[in-house]
Scaffold this active site. Structure first.
Site, mmCIF file in Angstrom:
data_model
loop_
_atom_site.group_PDB
_atom_site.id
_atom_site.type_symbol
_atom_site.label_atom_id
_atom_site.label_comp_id
_atom_site.label_asym_id
_atom_site.label_seq_id
_atom_site.Cartn_x
_atom_site.Cartn_y
_atom_site.Cartn_z
ATOM 1 C CE LYS A 184 -10.994 29.492 -9.273
ATOM 2 N NZ LYS A 184 -10.357 28.332 -8.582
ATOM 3 C CD GLU A 260 -26.069 24.579 -9.661
ATOM 4 O OE1 GLU A 260 -26.152 24.100 -8.502
ATOM 5 O OE2 GLU A 260 -25.420 24.043 -10.571
ATOM 6 C CB CYS A 294 -25.689 22.198 -5.201
ATOM 7 S SG CYS A 294 -25.834 21.787 -6.943
ATOM 8 C CD GLU A 395 -25.272 23.769 0.151
ATOM 9 O OE1 GLU A 395 -25.589 23.159 -0.882
ATOM 10 O OE2 GLU A 395 -24.685 24.871 0.140
#
Length: 495
Positions: A184, A260, A294, A395
Site C-alpha cells: 500500500k 521505521e 526521516c 519533527e
C-alpha cells in the site's frame, strides 16, 4: 494498463494490481495525484476500500498457500528477482521521471540514487537469501540445526518521501525469503508502485506474489491490511503517530510489526572536524530529499570555538542551493509534497521566531515566477534556540536546520540523547577515540561518522524510542520475514 510518462499534465488511470490483474475499486471512486512542482493533475487513481484490501489479502494468501513462490528454492527466486531488477534498470528513465513528477524528488537523485538503489535492493536480498547459511550444532548422536521458512503474507506500507526505493526496501527481502506481499503506497505518490508491480509481472514474478492496493489509511485500506489475521507480517515506514495506530491494530493477532518511524536526528560537529567535509555533508544531512528525510540531521550541534565560522560557511552553502523545477538536472532542492505539508513547515518557522530564534537564512515560501504554483520553501537556517525548544524537539520534515552551540563532549552527547527520537546521528571529528566513545553511548539506530547516508545493507536499520520498533537489513530482515525453526535430530547408530 501501462503507466505513461509524458511532458504534459496527464498520466493514465492508476488501478489496483491484485493477483496479476488490474482492478478498479468496488465503489468506482478515485482520487487525484498532483505534481508538487505546479499542482498540475498527473492522473486519477483508484480509491481502495476495505473490500479491495481483503481481495488483495486473499490473492496473496492463495499465492502463498497454493502457489509456487514459497516452494521455490532460494536460487530459483534469486533468478526471478534479478530479472525484476534488470527490468527496473531498463526502465530507469521512465521510473525516475514518474518519481520526480509524483513526489517532487529532484531528477538527479531519482535517476542516480533511488531507481538504481531499487534494483540493488532486489539484487542484494535475492543474493543474500540464496547464500545465507543456517546454523548447525552436532553433539554426539544429536544434530541440531535451524530452518528459515517464509512467514507468509506481508503487508508493506510505504511512505511518500522515497516511494519506490522504500517500497523495494520492504518488498525485496519479503519476496526473497519466499513470502507474498501486499503493497500500500502513500496516496500522495501512487505512480511508481503500480509501475513497479507491472514490471515485476513482466519479469516473471508469479501472479499474486505482489499485489498493489491504492488508497488511504484508516478503515479504507490500511484497516484490513493491519487487522486481518491472514496477514503474517507488517512492515511500515512513516510517522510515529501512524506507527502507533498500526501497532495497536496488529496487537490482537500478535502480528509482528517492523516500524521505521519519525526522527529528529542530531548532527554534532567538533572543533577538530574537517570543515571541508563537515559543511557539505551537513548540508546534505538536512537538505537532501528536499528536507523530507526521516533521518535528517535536523538538530545541528556545533562546538562553540568554531560556531561562527561554521555557521557562516553553512549558511553560505545553503544560500547556494538551487531551488527549482525538480525535472531540471540543475535543481538541487525541489518542492515539498503538498500544500498541507508546506503550511506545516512554514508554521514551524514561525514558531521558531516566537520561541526567540533568529532566522539566519530562508524562512519563507518561494513564490517567484515559475514556482509560485508549487509547494516550494526556501532552505532555512535558524540559530538562537535551545535544544528544549519545540522547534528543536518536534519533527518538521522540511528544509529547516536548527543550529545550537555546545562546549564539551559530555554536553554534546547529553544534547543528542535529549530527544524522544533515536533514528540516526551524524558526527564530525578527527579524534577517533572520541568517535568510539560517542557512538557507544549515542541512542540512535545508525550513526554516521565523517559521512552521511552511506548504507551497507548487511547492517541493521531502524530506530530507538519514538523512531520505531525492530530492525531490517541482512540477517535482521531474514529473522523478521521468516519463522526461524529449531530442529533437533537424534542419529541412530549404525546397524
Amino acid at each position: 494498463m501501462t503507466t505513461e510518462v509524458t511532458a504534459g499534465p496527464a498520466i493514465r488511470r492508476i488501478r489496483h494490481l491484485i493477483g496479476g490483474d488490474r482492478f478498479e475499486s468496488v465503489t468506482g471512486e478515485t482520487f487525484e495525484t498532483r505534481d508538487p512542482h505546479d499542482n498540475s493533475l498527473l492522473g486519477t487513481v483508484t480509491r481502495g476500500t476495505a473490500e479491495d484490501a481483503t481481495r488483495a489479502i486473499e490473492a496473496a494468501r492463495a499465492a502463498f498457500d497454493d502457489g509456487p513462490w514459497p516452494r521455490m528454492t532460494p536460487k530459483e527466486r534469486q533468478k526471478i528477482l534479478h530479472a525484476v531488477a534488470a527490468n527496473v534498470e531498463s526502465h530507469l528513465e521512465e521510473l525516475a521521471m514518474l518519481e520526480t513528477r509524483d513526489s517532487g524528488k529532484i531528477i538527479t537523485q531519482a535517476r542516480h540514487a533511488d531507481v538504481p538503489r531499487t534494483a540493488y535492493n532486489l539484487r542484494f536480498f535475492a543474493d543474500y537469501a540464496a547464500m545465507a547459511g543456517n546454523e548447525a550444532y552436532p553433539d554426539g548422536d544429536l544434530l541440531s540445526y535451524t530452518l528459515y521458512p517464509p512467514a507468509g503474507v506481508v503487508t508493506a506500507i510505504s511512505p511518500w518521501n522515497a516511494p519506490l526505493m522504500l517500497a523495494s526496501w520492504k518488498l525485496a527481502p519479503a519476496l526473497a525469503f519466499g513470502n507474498t506481499a501486499i503493497l500500500k503506497p502513500a496516496p500522495q505518490t501512487p505512480l511508481t508502485a503500480s509501475r513497479f508491480g507491472e514490471l515485476a509481472l513482466e519479469a516473471g514474478l508469479p501472479e499474486g506474489v505482489l499485489n498493489v492496493v491504492q488508497g488511504f489509511g484508516g478503515d479504507e485500506v490500511a484497516g484490513p491490511l493491519t487487522t486481518d489475521p491472514r496477514v503474517d507480517r507488517i512492515t511500515f515506514t512513516g510517522s510515529t503517530a501512524t506507527g502507533v495506530r498500526i501497532l495497536r491494530a496488529a496487537a490482537p493477532n500478535l502480528t509482528p510489526v517492523s516500524a521505521e518511524l519519525g526522527g529528529k536526528s542530531a548532527n554534532i560537529v567538533f572543533d577538530d572536524a574537517d570543515l571541508d567535509v563537515a559543511v557539505p555533508e551537513s548540508i546534505r544531512g538536512i537538505f537532501a530529499g528536499n528536507g523530507q528525510m526521516c533521518f535528517a540531521g535536523s538538530r545541528l550541534f556545533v562546538q562553540r570555538g568554531i560556531l561562527p565560522e561554521f555557521l557562516a560557511r553553512f549558511t553560505a552553502a545553503a544560500e547556494q542551493i538551487v531551488v527549482g523545477d525538480p525535472k531540471d538536472p540543475a535543481t538541487t532542492l525541489g518542492p515539498l509534497i503538498e500544500q498541507r505539508h508546506l503550511d506545516k513547515v512554514g508554521g514551524y518557522v514561525e514558531l521558531a521566531r516566537d520561541e526567540g530564534g533568529t532566522v539566519v537564512s530562508g524562512g519563507h515560501r518561494i513564490s517567484e515566477p515559475g514556482l509560485a504554483e508549487g509547494f516550494y520553501y526556501a532552505p532555512t537556517v535558524i540559530s538562537g534556540l535551545g535544544n528544549e525548544s519545540r522547534t528543536a524537539q518536534e519533527e518538521i520534515f522540511g528544509p529547516v536546520e536548527t543550529v545550537i552551540g555546545f562546549d564539551t563532549e559530555e554536553e554534546a552527547l547529553r544534547l543528542a540523547n535529549a530527544s524522544p527520537y533515536g533514528l540516526a546521528g551524524l558526527l564530525f571529528t578527527t579524534d577517533l577515540d572520541r568517535a568510539h566513545r560517542m557512538v557507544n553511548r549515542w541512542k540512535a539506530g545508525t550513526v554516521w561518522v565523517n559521512c552521511y547516508l552511506v548504507r551497507d545493507l548487511r547492517l541493521p536499520f531502524g530506530g530507538e524510542g519514538r523512531s520505531g520498533l525492530g530492525r531490517e537489513g541482512g540477517q535482521y530482515s531474514r529473522e523478521f520475514f521468516t519463522e526461524p525453526r529449531a530442529v533437533t535430530l537424534r542419529i541412530r547408530p549404525g546397524r
